[in-house]
Design a protein around this motif. Structure first.
Motif, PDB file in Angstrom:
ATOM      1  N   PRO A   1       0.811  -1.213   0.000  1.00  0.00           N
ATOM      2  CA  PRO A   1       0.000   0.000   0.000  1.00  0.00           C
ATOM      3  C   PRO A   1       0.850   1.272   0.000  1.00  0.00           C
ATOM      4  O   PRO A   1       1.968   1.276   0.513  1.00  0.00           O
ATOM      5  N   THR A   2       0.275   2.311  -0.545  1.00  0.00           N
ATOM      6  CA  THR A   2       0.916   3.623  -0.497  1.00  0.00           C
ATOM      7  C   THR A   2       0.615   4.231   0.874  1.00  0.00           C
ATOM      8  O   THR A   2      -0.525   4.190   1.316  1.00  0.00           O
ATOM      9  N   VAL A   3       1.657   4.727   1.516  1.00  0.00           N
ATOM     10  CA  VAL A   3       1.479   5.214   2.887  1.00  0.00           C
ATOM     11  C   VAL A   3       1.509   6.741   2.931  1.00  0.00           C
ATOM     12  O   VAL A   3       2.338   7.374   2.277  1.00  0.00           O
ATOM     13  N   VAL A   4       0.593   7.312   3.688  1.00  0.00           N
ATOM     14  CA  VAL A   4       0.592   8.768   3.855  1.00  0.00           C
ATOM     15  C   VAL A   4       0.442   9.110   5.336  1.00  0.00           C
ATOM     16  O   VAL A   4      -0.337   8.475   6.046  1.00  0.00           O
ATOM     17  N   ALA A   5       1.254  10.060   5.775  1.00  0.00           N
ATOM     18  CA  ALA A   5       1.185  10.496   7.169  1.00  0.00           C
ATOM     19  C   ALA A   5       0.381  11.789   7.247  1.00  0.00           C
ATOM     20  O   ALA A   5       0.625  12.721   6.482  1.00  0.00           O
ATOM     21  N   VAL A   6      -0.579  11.812   8.157  1.00  0.00           N
ATOM     22  CA  VAL A   6      -1.442  12.981   8.310  1.00  0.00           C
ATOM     23  C   VAL A   6      -1.309  13.497   9.741  1.00  0.00           C
ATOM     24  O   VAL A   6      -1.305  12.697  10.684  1.00  0.00           O
ATOM     25  N   GLY A   7      -1.192  14.801   9.875  1.00  0.00           N
ATOM     26  CA  GLY A   7      -1.118  15.348  11.233  1.00  0.00           C
ATOM     27  C   GLY A   7      -0.573  16.754  11.240  1.00  0.00           C
ATOM     28  O   GLY A   7      -0.191  17.290  10.194  1.00  0.00           O
ATOM     29  N   LEU A   8      -0.523  17.331  12.442  1.00  0.00           N
ATOM     30  CA  LEU A   8      -0.058  18.703  12.554  1.00  0.00           C
ATOM     31  C   LEU A   8       1.459  18.769  12.726  1.00  0.00           C
ATOM     32  O   LEU A   8       2.094  19.752  12.385  1.00  0.00           O
TER      33      LEU A   8
ATOM     34  N   VAL B   1      -2.523  19.727   5.850  1.00  0.00           N
ATOM     35  CA  VAL B   1      -2.420  20.150   7.250  1.00  0.00           C
ATOM     36  C   VAL B   1      -3.613  21.049   7.617  1.00  0.00           C
ATOM     37  O   VAL B   1      -4.221  20.879   8.686  1.00  0.00           O
ATOM     38  N   GLN B   2      -3.939  21.974   6.717  1.00  0.00           N
ATOM     39  CA  GLN B   2      -5.083  22.871   6.952  1.00  0.00           C
ATOM     40  C   GLN B   2      -6.383  22.077   7.086  1.00  0.00           C
ATOM     41  O   GLN B   2      -7.180  22.312   7.985  1.00  0.00           O
ATOM     42  N   ARG B   3      -6.556  21.112   6.178  1.00  0.00           N
ATOM     43  CA  ARG B   3      -7.790  20.314   6.204  1.00  0.00           C
ATOM     44  C   ARG B   3      -7.851  19.439   7.462  1.00  0.00           C
ATOM     45  O   ARG B   3      -8.921  19.199   7.999  1.00  0.00           O
ATOM     46  N   TYR B   4      -6.667  18.970   7.904  1.00  0.00           N
ATOM     47  CA  TYR B   4      -6.625  18.156   9.119  1.00  0.00           C
ATOM     48  C   TYR B   4      -7.039  18.995  10.328  1.00  0.00           C
ATOM     49  O   TYR B   4      -7.818  18.554  11.164  1.00  0.00           O
ATOM     50  N   LYS B   5      -6.516  20.232  10.364  1.00  0.00           N
ATOM     51  CA  LYS B   5      -6.865  21.155  11.454  1.00  0.00           C
ATOM     52  C   LYS B   5      -8.377  21.377  11.475  1.00  0.00           C
ATOM     53  O   LYS B   5      -9.027  21.273  12.521  1.00  0.00           O
ATOM     54  N   ALA B   6      -8.927  21.672  10.293  1.00  0.00           N
ATOM     55  CA  ALA B   6     -10.359  21.955  10.179  1.00  0.00           C
ATOM     56  C   ALA B   6     -11.179  20.727  10.582  1.00  0.00           C
ATOM     57  O   ALA B   6     -12.189  20.848  11.295  1.00  0.00           O
ATOM     58  N   ALA B   7     -10.716  19.545  10.162  1.00  0.00           N
ATOM     59  CA  ALA B   7     -11.438  18.308  10.471  1.00  0.00           C
ATOM     60  C   ALA B   7     -11.426  18.035  11.974  1.00  0.00           C
ATOM     61  O   ALA B   7     -12.445  17.640  12.554  1.00  0.00           O
TER      62      ALA B   7
ATOM     63  N   LEU C   1     -10.617  15.808   3.872  1.00  0.00           N
ATOM     64  CA  LEU C   1      -9.279  15.408   4.312  1.00  0.00           C
ATOM     65  C   LEU C   1      -8.827  14.133   3.591  1.00  0.00           C
ATOM     66  O   LEU C   1      -7.686  14.034   3.122  1.00  0.00           O
ATOM     67  N   VAL C   2      -9.752  13.167   3.497  1.00  0.00           N
ATOM     68  CA  VAL C   2      -9.428  11.901   2.828  1.00  0.00           C
ATOM     69  C   VAL C   2      -9.088  12.152   1.352  1.00  0.00           C
ATOM     70  O   VAL C   2      -8.120  11.591   0.827  1.00  0.00           O
ATOM     71  N   GLU C   3      -9.851  13.044   0.745  1.00  0.00           N
ATOM     72  CA  GLU C   3      -9.613  13.382  -0.669  1.00  0.00           C
ATOM     73  C   GLU C   3      -8.187  13.905  -0.860  1.00  0.00           C
ATOM     74  O   GLU C   3      -7.469  13.498  -1.768  1.00  0.00           O
ATOM     75  N   GLN C   4      -7.787  14.793   0.041  1.00  0.00           N
ATOM     76  CA  GLN C   4      -6.450  15.380  -0.044  1.00  0.00           C
ATOM     77  C   GLN C   4      -5.373  14.365   0.335  1.00  0.00           C
ATOM     78  O   GLN C   4      -4.286  14.375  -0.236  1.00  0.00           O
ATOM     79  N   ALA C   5      -5.692  13.485   1.287  1.00  0.00           N
ATOM     80  CA  ALA C   5      -4.725  12.462   1.710  1.00  0.00           C
ATOM     81  C   ALA C   5      -4.407  11.522   0.539  1.00  0.00           C
ATOM     82  O   ALA C   5      -3.268  11.068   0.392  1.00  0.00           O
TER      83      ALA C   5
END
Lengths: 99, 214
Positions: A73-80, B56-62, B139-143
């Motif tokens: 799978p393609t991995v993506v990290a999400v977060g601040l 990052v912006q979309r994550y904050k908003a979510a 967010l998922v769309e952008q991810a």
């Protein structure tokens, strides 16, 4: 047709459940995280694996190395938190900090 | 390959010359590959940066919207709504080849759903939950976009580094060593030629002297 999978804290994964993602592994501790990532990677139906940025620093360097450039799978990290993996890679390969 | 360990013969010289020609053409090809990969990296990089910033912006908003939903409806309600949402986003993952580097090509389907197709009751829930769902869908769309481009750039950068290492090895190790071997063989052959010429002259001189004596 594949699906997205999410691994991370329950608070992190809850929102993704709201977006309809069914393949979710709640993992708090580092061991749980490693186990959940291994399970997600073994699942043939998973095309994209979403992780929290801060969890990327908690997993073993070996797993991280495998995840960073994994295609299936393609991995993506999400977060601040800032993920420096890409920045470091650019510095190493190009020789200049272009980020 | 140490020059001293080579047999100084003509066939070896031909072999070394062939190796040098091959290494030089490989070196030129790898340099072109490295430049091509760099070009691809520079083409993707601005997109990756803007997608990451947006993510990052979309994550904050979510996160904010889910906190609001939890505050309004209560955490248990949000959880139970999350369990009822069906229609997971579908993605088609293909591999795309850029200069021998396999990168993902992702096509996403049914990421965003209209209110009526989300699977939970509209009457029993507040707009705060709808807002949270919408934010997370965005967010998922952008991810998905980020997953495709970030993995592509990471793989391209890995290949740039590998190619750079190969180019450097050829430029600073292989080619100079082969040149050294070539020079060594050429010198030894010249020396051997001079030796044999000198021996021939001596034999000729001796033969002449012998002839003069008789």
């Amino acid at each position: 047709m594949g699906e997205l999978a999410v691994v991370g804290r329950a608070e992190f994964t809850l929102g993704f459940r709201l977006a309809g993602i069914r393949k979710v592994w709640d993992a708090g501790s580092e061991e749980e995280l490693e186990r959940a990532i291994a399970l997600a990677r073994r699942d043939d139906g998973v095309s994209i694996l979403v992780l929290e940025t801060r969890d990327m620093t908690r997993i073993s360097p070996r797993t991280r190395g495998e995840l960073v450039s994994s295609v299936s799978p393609t991995v993506v990290a999400v977060g601040l938190e800032e993920d420096n993996t890409l920045r470091e890679k650019i510095k190493q390969a190009v020789g200049v900090d272009l980020w | 390959m140490a020059a001293q360990n080579v047999t100084p013969t003509r066939s070896e010289l031909i072999n070394v010359k062939r190796k040098i020609a091959l290494s030089k053409s490989g070196y030129n090809l790898l340099k072109k590959k490295r430049d091509g990969l760099m070009y691809e990296v520079f083409a993707i990089l601005p997109k990756v940066k803007s997608i990451r910033a947006d993510l990052v912006q979309r994550y904050k908003a979510a996160q904010e919207s889910i906190q609001v939903a939890s505050a309004v409806e209560g955490a248990i309600t949000v959880r139970s709504v999350a369990m009822t949402v069906t229609n997971p986003p579908k993605v088609v993952l293909r591999e795309h080849n850029i200069m021998g580097v396999k990168v993902p090509k992702i096509q996403a389907d049914s990421v965003r759903h209209p209110l009526s197709e989300r699977g939970y009751g509209i009457v029993g829930t507040s707009p705060a939950i709808d807002e949270a769902v919408t934010s997370f869908e965005a967010l998922v769309e952008q991810a998905i976009l980020a997953a495709e481009l970030e993995t592509a750039i990471k793989r391209l950068l890995d290949e740039v580094e590998k190619t750079k290492r190969r180019v450097n090895a050829l430029e600073f190790k292989v080619l100079p060593e082969l040149d050294e071997v070539k020079k060594f063989i050429a010198l030894r052959l010249e020396e051997m030629e001079r030796d044999s010429l000198f021996t021939m002259k001596r034999i000729k001189a001796k033969a002449k002297a012998r002839e003069a004596e008789t």
